[in-house]
Design an enzyme around this catalytic site. Structure first.
Site, PDB file in Angstrom:
ATOM      1  N   ASP A 346       0.812  -1.174   0.051  1.00 58.86           N
ATOM      2  CA  ASP A 346      -0.037   0.165  -0.132  1.00 58.86           C
ATOM      3  C   ASP A 346       0.825   1.283   0.048  1.00 58.86           C
ATOM      4  O   ASP A 346       1.885   1.366   0.651  1.00 58.86           O
ATOM      5  CB  ASP A 346      -0.922   0.020   1.142  1.00 58.86           C
ATOM      6  CG  ASP A 346      -1.884   1.299   1.310  1.00 58.86           C
ATOM      7  OD1 ASP A 346      -2.447   1.623   0.384  1.00 58.86           O
ATOM      8  OD2 ASP A 346      -1.538   1.933   2.277  1.00 58.86           O
ATOM      9  N   ASP A 364       1.038   7.895  -9.794  1.00 63.44           N
ATOM     10  CA  ASP A 364       0.401   7.533 -11.011  1.00 63.44           C
ATOM     11  C   ASP A 364      -0.597   6.609 -10.365  1.00 63.44           C
ATOM     12  O   ASP A 364      -0.602   5.469 -10.797  1.00 63.44           O
ATOM     13  CB  ASP A 364       1.234   6.785 -11.920  1.00 63.44           C
ATOM     14  CG  ASP A 364       0.568   6.513 -13.551  1.00 63.44           C
ATOM     15  OD1 ASP A 364      -0.564   7.136 -13.567  1.00 63.44           O
ATOM     16  OD2 ASP A 364       1.108   5.742 -14.097  1.00 63.44           O
TER      17      ASP A 364
END
Length: 520
Positions: A346, A364
């Protein structure tokens, strides 16, 4: 009879509780895939399920005789409706405009039938034990079954079987309860042969659905994506689909377009080369998301880069980026470069616990349509990033469309500017596959751009023009004559005041959903 009946009934409670939660999770997940907004759909599905379970619990009072036979009939119905739930939802979304109507009907039917089950079984167990013991045992097995379902669905069933196969498996589980009880208590069931025959026929249908589930999903996905589907894969986190039409390769995550090979360079060149050109150094680069490897491809054009760390939550996505022929052709094998380190974690947790400093950070990630993504556009996250940026470092994030989601775009800008005051620059581009799109770029002082004085956009234009000319990179979109336009926004995309996105409010999700809802 009592010693045999109670364990069987409690085992049935455990199985049906597992199935009930799995039906909820399946409908919630599929609704999120097709319609977005996971928070909204999970909340609505759970709330409606519980409401209809209450309706079913009330209706159970009208069943007074042949309780065991009624219970078996309920399991047969549940296996039919629940086992075919994913098929029906794919059908409704792909071929009709009545997805929500179909989802509501399924929730109503399944919730009502599930609501009838537990009261009936409790009354059966009550015949042999006190009410206190009956309630305690039934509810304890019910809760244990719910726990198993909530763990097994995201960790095992969804990534290994996908939604369609999981639904057929759960339907077969429901049917196994009907078969088990019919066979063991056949002496008390005058029509047990008929019940077993129905179970056999339905079991064959569900088994066939399980065997041919990939073909069924492929059939419906062909209506959803139109183009030839090269790959459709369900990971633990998302549905990954690659399509091809002539030379155009497209990547979809949970039904949302991530790139088209025809124009992806118009997205990735600004995303990568603006921060790379403006940073004081570019030895250490961190990319959050970008598991397709296209942003990495652009970063590796700079010989001074020593290491690129790619942090993408989904190992399936990075595996495809490293090995699928279509992606390898597009990213030029970037993820397999020895200078690239792939971390499946994460992004928030990675940045929170990181100890290294980075010269450039490229974010992104998908649009902020749920809290798991919204936190990665929050002030608190940018504060963590600021601690990991080296002196003169630059961070850029994709920021959705300043035209289609104007408030969401500027919310990201203002949130970033909270952490990098006066050093945050909005960027606008046009990507034909997406339409007007935007990024927000910020710098760690002291860097190449300095406030106050000359406006930030003018400084950036001047520095980028000189830098791009010096590097002479093989770019298809960015060039010195168009740089000034990247920092100019038309009136209908110009800055608006918004709240700042914080972990405690996640206001960005509200802006995002409200904006995009106007265009659906």
């Amino acid at each position: 009879m009592t010693t045999r009946r109670i364990p069987v009934l409690l085992t049935s409670v455990f199985i049906i509780a597992t199935c009930g939660i799995l039906y909820e999770l399946l409908i919630s997940t599929i609704s999120s895939y097709f319609q977005g907004s996971s928070i909204l759909h999970f909340s609505l599905v759970i709330g409606l399920f519980l409401s209809f379970m209450g309706v079913g619990s009330y209706l159970s009072r009208y069943l007074e005789k042949d309780l065991l036979q009624w219970f078996i009939r309920l399991e047969i119905l549940l296996s039919l409706i629940g086992g075919g739930a994913t098929f029906l939802l794919y059908l409704a979304f792909s071929l009709t405009s009545y997805f929500y109507g179909a989802a509501f009907l399924l929730i109503a039917l399944l919730g009502t039938l599930i609501g009838i089950e537990i009261p009936i079984l409790t009354r059966v167990v009550r015949q042999y034990e006190s009410l206190r013991d009956a309630m305690a045992k039934v509810l304890s097995f019910d809760y244990l079954g719910a726990l198993l379902a909530s763990v097994a669905f995201p960790l095992i069933l969804l990534p290994t079987l996908g939604t369609m196969r999981t639904a057929f498996v759960v339907g077969l589980l429901n049917l196994s309860v009907a078969v088990l009880n019919t066979w063991l208590f056949r002496a008390e069931l005058p029509s047990y042969r008929r019940l077993l025959a129905v179970c056999g026929g339905l079991g064959a249908v569900l088994l066939a659905g399980f065997i041919y589930s990939f073909q069924l999903v492929g059939f419906f996905e062909q209506f959803l994506y139109r183009d030839e589907i090269m790959l459709s894969r369900q990971s633990a986190y998302q549905q990954i689909v690659l399509t091809r039409w002539n030379k155009d390769v497209r990547l979809f995550l949970n039904g949302n377009l991530q790139f088209s090979s025809r124009d992806e360079y118009r997205y990735h060149e600004p995303l990568v080369h603006l921060p790379m050109q403006l940073a004081l150094n570019r030895e250490q680069v961190l990319i959050l998301g970008g598991g397709d490897g296209l942003a990495v491809r652009e970063v590796l054009r700079y010989p001074g880069v020593e290491q690129v760390t790619v942090v993408d939550l989904d190992p399936e996505m990075t595996r495809l980026g490293q090995g699928h022929p279509a992606l390898l052709a597009l990213n030029e094998g970037a993820l397999n470069n020895p200078r690239v380190k792939v971390v499946n974690e994460d992004a928030y947790g990675f940045v929170e616990h990181a100890s290294d400093y980075y010269d450039v950070v490229i974010i992104d990630l998908p649009d902020p349509h749920d809290t798991a993504l919204g936190k990665l556009y929050a002030v608190e996250f940018y504060e963590l990033l600021a601690k990991r940026l080296s002196v003169g470092g630059v961070v850029i994030t994709q920021s959705t469309s300043p035209y289609f989601a104007r408030e969401a775009f500027w919310c990201i800008h203002h949130s970033m500017n909270e952490v990098f005051p006066g050093l945050t620059l909005p960027v606008g581009v046009f990507v034909p596959s997406f339409g007007p799109w935007g990024f927000n770029l910020a710098m760690q002082a002291p860097g190449r751009l300095q406030p106050p004085g000359v406006p930030l956009a003018e400084q950036a234009d001047s520095l980028l023009s000189a830098s791009l000319s010096a590097y002479n990179l093989p770019l298809r979109y960015l060039h010195t004559d168009m740089l000034e336009g990247l920092f100019v926004f038309d009136g209908d995309m110009a800055a608006v005041e918004t709240e700042r996105n914080r972990l405690e409010n996640q206001v960005l999700i509200r802006y995002y959903e409200a904006s995009w809802a106007q265009w659906r």
